[in-house]
Every structure is written in C-alpha cells, then in structure tokens.
Design a protein around this motif. Structure first.
Motif, PDB file in Angstrom:
ATOM      1  N   ASP A  36       0.831  -1.203   0.000  1.00 45.86           N
ATOM      2  CA  ASP A  36       0.000   0.000   0.000  1.00 45.86           C
ATOM      3  C   ASP A  36       0.868   1.256   0.000  1.00 45.86           C
ATOM      4  O   ASP A  36       0.580   2.221  -0.705  1.00 45.86           O
ATOM      5  CB  ASP A  36      -0.920   0.005   1.229  1.00 45.86           C
ATOM      6  CG  ASP A  36      -1.792  -1.230   1.325  1.00 45.86           C
ATOM      7  OD1 ASP A  36      -2.168  -1.776   0.259  1.00 45.86           O
ATOM      8  OD2 ASP A  36      -2.081  -1.659   2.461  1.00 45.86           O
ATOM      9  N   CYS A  39       2.345   1.789  -3.379  1.00 47.74           N
ATOM     10  CA  CYS A  39       1.320   2.338  -4.269  1.00 47.74           C
ATOM     11  C   CYS A  39       1.153   3.833  -4.024  1.00 47.74           C
ATOM     12  O   CYS A  39       1.007   4.620  -4.973  1.00 47.74           O
ATOM     13  CB  CYS A  39       0.006   1.598  -4.049  1.00 47.74           C
ATOM     14  SG  CYS A  39      -1.314   2.076  -5.189  1.00 47.74           S
ATOM     15  N   LEU A  84      -8.692   4.476  -1.103  1.00 50.39           N
ATOM     16  CA  LEU A  84      -8.503   3.864  -2.414  1.00 50.39           C
ATOM     17  C   LEU A  84      -7.168   3.139  -2.526  1.00 50.39           C
ATOM     18  O   LEU A  84      -7.052   2.138  -3.260  1.00 50.39           O
ATOM     19  CB  LEU A  84      -8.603   4.952  -3.492  1.00 50.39           C
ATOM     20  CG  LEU A  84      -8.385   4.537  -4.951  1.00 50.39           C
ATOM     21  CD1 LEU A  84      -9.469   3.550  -5.394  1.00 50.39           C
ATOM     22  CD2 LEU A  84      -8.393   5.774  -5.850  1.00 50.39           C
ATOM     23  N   ILE A  85      -6.164   3.619  -1.816  1.00 45.92           N
ATOM     24  CA  ILE A  85      -4.807   3.094  -1.963  1.00 45.92           C
ATOM     25  C   ILE A  85      -4.725   1.578  -1.782  1.00 45.92           C
ATOM     26  O   ILE A  85      -4.143   0.881  -2.632  1.00 45.92           O
ATOM     27  CB  ILE A  85      -3.836   3.800  -0.994  1.00 45.92           C
ATOM     28  CG1 ILE A  85      -3.664   5.273  -1.380  1.00 45.92           C
ATOM     29  CG2 ILE A  85      -2.476   3.104  -0.965  1.00 45.92           C
ATOM     30  CD1 ILE A  85      -3.022   5.506  -2.721  1.00 45.92           C
ATOM     31  N   ARG A  87      -6.902  -0.712  -2.223  1.00 48.50           N
ATOM     32  CA  ARG A  87      -7.565  -1.405  -3.329  1.00 48.50           C
ATOM     33  C   ARG A  87      -6.726  -1.335  -4.600  1.00 48.50           C
ATOM     34  O   ARG A  87      -6.628  -2.309  -5.356  1.00 48.50           O
ATOM     35  CB  ARG A  87      -8.956  -0.808  -3.569  1.00 48.50           C
ATOM     36  CG  ARG A  87      -9.900  -0.965  -2.389  1.00 48.50           C
ATOM     37  CD  ARG A  87     -11.358  -0.801  -2.794  1.00 48.50           C
ATOM     38  NE  ARG A  87     -11.667   0.527  -3.296  1.00 48.50           N
ATOM     39  CZ  ARG A  87     -12.004   1.554  -2.529  1.00 48.50           C
ATOM     40  NH1 ARG A  87     -12.055   1.408  -1.214  1.00 48.50           N
ATOM     41  NH2 ARG A  87     -12.293   2.733  -3.065  1.00 48.50           N
ATOM     42  N   LEU A  88      -6.115  -0.160  -4.834  1.00 46.61           N
ATOM     43  CA  LEU A  88      -5.232  -0.038  -5.988  1.00 46.61           C
ATOM     44  C   LEU A  88      -4.030  -0.968  -5.858  1.00 46.61           C
ATOM     45  O   LEU A  88      -3.632  -1.629  -6.824  1.00 46.61           O
ATOM     46  CB  LEU A  88      -4.746   1.406  -6.117  1.00 46.61           C
ATOM     47  CG  LEU A  88      -5.687   2.432  -6.734  1.00 46.61           C
ATOM     48  CD1 LEU A  88      -5.061   3.819  -6.670  1.00 46.61           C
ATOM     49  CD2 LEU A  88      -6.022   2.078  -8.173  1.00 46.61           C
ATOM     50  N   ALA A  91      -4.838  -4.492  -6.605  1.00 53.23           N
ATOM     51  CA  ALA A  91      -5.133  -4.726  -8.015  1.00 53.23           C
ATOM     52  C   ALA A  91      -3.885  -5.036  -8.836  1.00 53.23           C
ATOM     53  O   ALA A  91      -3.984  -5.633  -9.912  1.00 53.23           O
ATOM     54  CB  ALA A  91      -5.851  -3.513  -8.605  1.00 53.23           C
ATOM     55  N   TYR A  92      -2.723  -4.641  -8.336  1.00 56.23           N
ATOM     56  CA  TYR A  92      -1.491  -4.967  -9.049  1.00 56.23           C
ATOM     57  C   TYR A  92      -1.219  -6.470  -9.065  1.00 56.23           C
ATOM     58  O   TYR A  92      -0.512  -6.966  -9.945  1.00 56.23           O
ATOM     59  CB  TYR A  92      -0.303  -4.253  -8.407  1.00 56.23           C
ATOM     60  CG  TYR A  92      -0.129  -2.823  -8.823  1.00 56.23           C
ATOM     61  CD1 TYR A  92       0.649  -2.486  -9.930  1.00 56.23           C
ATOM     62  CD2 TYR A  92      -0.724  -1.787  -8.113  1.00 56.23           C
ATOM     63  CE1 TYR A  92       0.831  -1.154 -10.307  1.00 56.23           C
ATOM     64  CE2 TYR A  92      -0.552  -0.454  -8.475  1.00 56.23           C
ATOM     65  CZ  TYR A  92       0.221  -0.144  -9.571  1.00 56.23           C
ATOM     66  OH  TYR A  92       0.391   1.156  -9.954  1.00 56.23           O
TER      67      TYR A  92
END
Length: 218
Positions: A36, A39, A84-85, A87-88, A91-92
């Motif tokens: 996280d 990201c 949001l971080i 979740r982003l 997603a990687y």
C-alpha cells in the motif's frame, strides 16, 4: 546530486531490492501494508511529475516549510484517496508489477527534478512555490516514507545519512523548533511525526517540546 534526487533514488533502490514476501508485511503507516505504501509512492511520484510541468508566472505564496499543513490528528483512512490506496495496491497482483511501476514513474520524477529550473515557480494544491522549495518539501516526504518502508523490515536499507539530516532540518523548519542534539535524525523524524513514542530519556531531553508533539504533516 540534489537531496531530492538522492533521497528518492535511495527509496527506489530500497523498493527494488525487496523480496516479494515483504510487500505483504506491515509498513510504518498505520493500516497500510508495504504494498500500500509503495502504491502511495507511485502517486507521489506522479504528483511530482505533474507539478514540475505546471509552471506559473504568479509570485510564490509559500516556501518549503509552508507547503505542509499541521493536522490535529493522524489520518483515519476515511479520506477517499487514502481508502482507495489499498484497493489499488491489491489490483497490481504480483509485486513485480508494482515494483515496475514505481521504478518507472519514480525514475522519471528524479530525472525531471534534475532538469527543472530551481528558480522557476510551479503551482500545486492551490499554492505557488519555487521548484527548489517544492523539491525540498519532497525530501521530507520521501525520507519519512523510506522510514515507513523499512519500519518492520530490518534487512532493508534505510535512508542515507545526508538526506536524514536534510529531512530533520526540514521538520525543524516546519515546527519552528530545534530538536535536542542528543536525538538522532531518525529518532527526530519518527518521534517528531508520531511514528514512534519517545522513551523516558528522550522525553526528558525534549523538555517542553514534548508537549507539542507529534507534528502530523498533511
């Protein structure tokens, strides 16, 4: 090499050297895993690139210390971008993709910083400041997050001594206060920003300054 470039190059090298399993471990940012935090660093690097190509002829409205807001409490994670971080980052999928992205945009940010005119003025977050002041503020950002990155990873390299010193001076400028010389730069940055609690001896050394801590930067 400008302290910004030195600090962010060391940070990128530290991320590049992490084994995959370290991306799932806690970082020094409460509630965030290492993935996280990395990201978040991608977004930081993007912000640097965006700001450096947002010039203005308007007069500066602030300097490096004034770039920072002092918040009354640490972030709760309720801010939409903060939420949001994770979740982003998830997603990687495999860490190699996140590792590749931070190297890509981070290296570009370092390169752009080296090409930028220090005296030029840029706009960011409704502020106008010189490139030199903006990059100086980001030395503090990068160094603090480097400490966050390695907080639970004893084998990972920490920030360089020279950028720790620059970041300490930056925090003291934000706080308009000098920390005791008996505290190391790392201790000042961790304790001063609430990343760790002072020991009894450190609190005694801080004296009246202890009551003003922590400085939550936003």
């Amino acid at each position: 090499m400008h302290p910004f470039s030195r600090s962010w190059t060391a940070l990128l090298d530290a991320v590049a050297g992490l084994p995959d399993e370290d991306f799932g471990k806690p970082s020094g940012c409460t509630g965030w895993l290492v993935r996280d935090l990395v990201c978040h660093l991608v977004i930081d690097a993007q912000d640097v690139l965006i700001t450096l190509v947002t010039p203005t002829d308007e007069p500066a409205t602030t300097d490096a210390p004034g770039y920072w807001n002092l918040l009354p409490a640490p972030p709760t994670g309720d801010d939409p971008l903060d939420a949001l971080i994770p979740r982003l980052a998830a997603a990687y999928g495999e860490p190699r993709w996140l590792r590749h992205h931070i190297d890509d945009v981070g290296t570009a940010a370092v390169r752009a910083a080296g090409l930028a005119d220090p005296a030029a003025r840029v706009r960011t977050q409704d502020m106008v400041l010189t490139v030199a002041d903006y990059l100086s503020a980001y030395v503090l950002e990068g160094t603090l997050h480097h400490l966050d990155l390695v907080a639970h990873l004893p084998a990972a390299p920490g920030p360089p001594a020279e950028t720790l010193s620059v970041a300490r001076a930056a925090l003291e400028a934000v706080a308009d206060a000098a920390f005791p010389a008996s505290l190391t730069d790392t201790d000042v940055l961790r304790i001063g920003t609430g990343r760790s609690a002072p020991t009894a001896a450190q609190e005694a050394a801080l004296g009246g300054l202890a009551a003003r801590l922590p400085y939550i930067l936003g």
